[in-house]
Design an enzyme around this catalytic site. Sequence first.
Site, PDB file in Angstrom:
ATOM      1  N   GLY A 217       0.817  -1.212   0.000  1.00 44.41           N
ATOM      2  CA  GLY A 217       0.000   0.000   0.000  1.00 44.41           C
ATOM      3  C   GLY A 217       0.851   1.263   0.000  1.00 44.41           C
ATOM      4  N   ASN A 218       1.995   1.213   0.718  1.00 44.31           N
ATOM      5  CA  ASN A 218       2.850   2.394   0.765  1.00 44.31           C
ATOM      6  C   ASN A 218       3.528   2.651  -0.569  1.00 44.31           C
ATOM      7  OD1 ASN A 218       2.617   3.389   3.508  1.00 44.31           O
ATOM      8  ND2 ASN A 218       3.375   1.376   4.057  1.00 44.31           N
TER       9      ASN A 218
ATOM     10  N   LYS B  20      -1.764  -1.637  16.459  1.00 47.28           N
ATOM     11  CA  LYS B  20      -1.605  -1.041  15.125  1.00 47.28           C
ATOM     12  C   LYS B  20      -2.206   0.368  15.116  1.00 47.28           C
ATOM     13  CE  LYS B  20      -1.373  -1.432  10.482  1.00 47.28           C
ATOM     14  NZ  LYS B  20      -0.122  -1.613   9.787  1.00 47.28           N
TER      15      LYS B  20
ATOM     16  N   LYS C 123      -1.566  -7.505   5.297  1.00 44.68           N
ATOM     17  CA  LYS C 123      -1.794  -8.073   3.967  1.00 44.68           C
ATOM     18  C   LYS C 123      -0.718  -9.078   3.559  1.00 44.68           C
ATOM     19  CE  LYS C 123       1.159  -5.851   0.942  1.00 44.68           C
ATOM     20  NZ  LYS C 123       2.029  -5.405   2.002  1.00 44.68           N
TER      21      LYS C 123
ATOM     22  N   LYS D 283       6.532  -9.249   6.048  1.00 46.28           N
ATOM     23  CA  LYS D 283       6.910  -9.694   4.697  1.00 46.28           C
ATOM     24  C   LYS D 283       7.854 -10.891   4.786  1.00 46.28           C
ATOM     25  CE  LYS D 283       6.724  -4.972   3.073  1.00 46.28           C
ATOM     26  NZ  LYS D 283       5.270  -4.989   2.898  1.00 46.28           N
TER      27      LYS D 283
HETATM   28  P1  ADP Z   1       4.095  -1.962   2.361  1.00 46.43           P
HETATM   29  O1  ADP Z   1       3.075  -0.908   2.204  1.00 46.43           O
HETATM   30  O2  ADP Z   1       4.733  -2.376   1.090  1.00 46.43           O
HETATM   31  O3  ADP Z   1       3.624  -3.129   3.180  1.00 46.43           O
HETATM   32  P2  ADP Z   1       5.732  -1.195   4.662  1.00 46.43           P
HETATM   33  O4  ADP Z   1       5.962   0.240   4.964  1.00 46.43           O
HETATM   34  O5  ADP Z   1       4.791  -1.966   5.524  1.00 46.43           O
HETATM   35  O6  ADP Z   1       5.318  -1.250   3.125  1.00 46.43           O
HETATM   36  O7  ADP Z   1       7.129  -1.968   4.649  1.00 46.43           O
HETATM   37  C1  ADP Z   1       8.206  -1.509   3.841  1.00 46.43           C
HETATM   38  C2  ADP Z   1       9.131  -0.611   4.658  1.00 46.43           C
HETATM   39  O8  ADP Z   1       9.832  -1.377   5.620  1.00 46.43           O
HETATM   40  C3  ADP Z   1      10.230   0.061   3.879  1.00 46.43           C
HETATM   41  O9  ADP Z   1       9.799   1.274   3.305  1.00 46.43           O
HETATM   42  C4  ADP Z   1      11.311   0.304   4.942  1.00 46.43           C
HETATM   43  O10 ADP Z   1      11.294   1.650   5.380  1.00 46.43           O
HETATM   44  C5  ADP Z   1      10.890  -0.564   6.110  1.00 46.43           C
HETATM   45  N1  ADP Z   1      11.920  -1.439   6.656  1.00 46.43           N
HETATM   46  C6  ADP Z   1      12.062  -1.682   7.964  1.00 46.43           C
HETATM   47  N2  ADP Z   1      13.062  -2.552   8.187  1.00 46.43           N
HETATM   48  C7  ADP Z   1      13.579  -2.887   6.976  1.00 46.43           C
HETATM   49  C8  ADP Z   1      14.612  -3.763   6.572  1.00 46.43           C
HETATM   50  N3  ADP Z   1      15.317  -4.501   7.453  1.00 46.43           N
HETATM   51  N4  ADP Z   1      14.891  -3.859   5.247  1.00 46.43           N
HETATM   52  C9  ADP Z   1      14.181  -3.136   4.358  1.00 46.43           C
HETATM   53  N5  ADP Z   1      13.157  -2.294   4.688  1.00 46.43           N
HETATM   54  C10 ADP Z   1      12.845  -2.164   5.990  1.00 46.43           C
HETATM   55 MG    MG Z   2       3.096  -3.109   5.210  1.00 48.04          MG
END
Ligand code: ADP
Ligand code: MG
Length: 314
Positions: free
Chosen positions: A13-14, A131, A215, A277
């Site tokens: 989503g981000n 959350k 998700k 993830k």
């Molecule tokens: P999405 O909307 O894709 O789920 P999130 O914001 O939930 O995105 O997760 C992606 C973010 O996780 C990245 O933008 C980054 O800032 C953060 N992040 C935190 N820890 C890590 C890591 N170890 N490696 C890469 N990204 C990370």
């Molecule tokens: Mg996320």
Amino acid sequence: MPARRRIVIAIGGNAIKPPSAPPEGGRPLWELLDQTATQIAQLARRGDQVVVIHGNGPQVGTLLLAHEAAGGSPALTLDVAGAETQGQLGYLIQQTLGNRLRGLGSTWTTAGLITQVVVDGNDRAFAAPTKPIGIEYNAAQAASFERSRGWDMREVHPGRWRRVVASPRPLDIVEMGAIEALLAAGVIPIVAGGGGIPVIRDGAALSGIEAVIDKDLSAQLVAMNLRADTLAVLTDVDRAYLDFESQDPRPLDRLTVAEGWRYLRDGHFPPGSMGPKVEACLRFIEGGGQRAAIAALPKAQGAADCLTGTVFTA
Ligand code: ADP
Ligand code: MG
């Protein structure tokens, strides 16, 4: 690469929020999705079966803000807000992907599916909501919403409070049969947007509940149910890193399951962002999936082929 693979693609989503407002220049959402749509269409064209899942964090945030600005009453419950963003983003993916499929002369079509996901009403997450959602409030507003709306509030910065909700584990995808039927009919399903609409089961009856499902974990559940070969998690970074917040973040190209769990335990992948993830990919491989990858949004095809990003192997 063997033909006719089953690939579940999760879109962050981000990654699909428009960059900050003008003058930086906000690009429309469909434009941000188009490159990914092009690559998903190419996967379908070459014979792969694809299922698409998307996040909704920023979009649901905007929706809740607009609702607050309009008075906030009657309450916009999180199940309905989730359904609204499934419609919003489902439509945009359906249109961009549909355009690309037709452009390639593919026989595949695509359709968004309003998807409910069962959670356990006794999930521990409900006892300790974590959350944060919506906007920040001052202490007096927070106390008032706690009383009047029964919200759980948490001080996220000194003097600034946000509502927190439970993020229970997804247990069951209600529309799983419809997803299978769409695939069998040559339709790329767009499902479980925002992690799915959280519902609880009471006998045969379902009802919505105030929660937000991650998700990435729902994508893993869909992938397992479909016995997919590949789980591709697309986000706004090019891969998972060790020591991400440090001066010297180290990109990860390949990860075994054992390494993945170890780094997760060591705190390299925080809950609510990279953590779920990595967990989704690890559980998918442990559950019999062949490949999983975490990669940048524009790299859908490379991620599906596990040629780019952080790739998980058994
Ligand atoms: P999405 O909307 O894709 O789920 P999130 O914001 O939930 O995105 O997760 C992606 C973010 O996780 C990245 O933008 C980054 O800032 C953060 N992040 C935190 N820890 C890590 C890591 N170890 N490696 C890469 N990204 C990370
Ligand atoms: Mg996320």
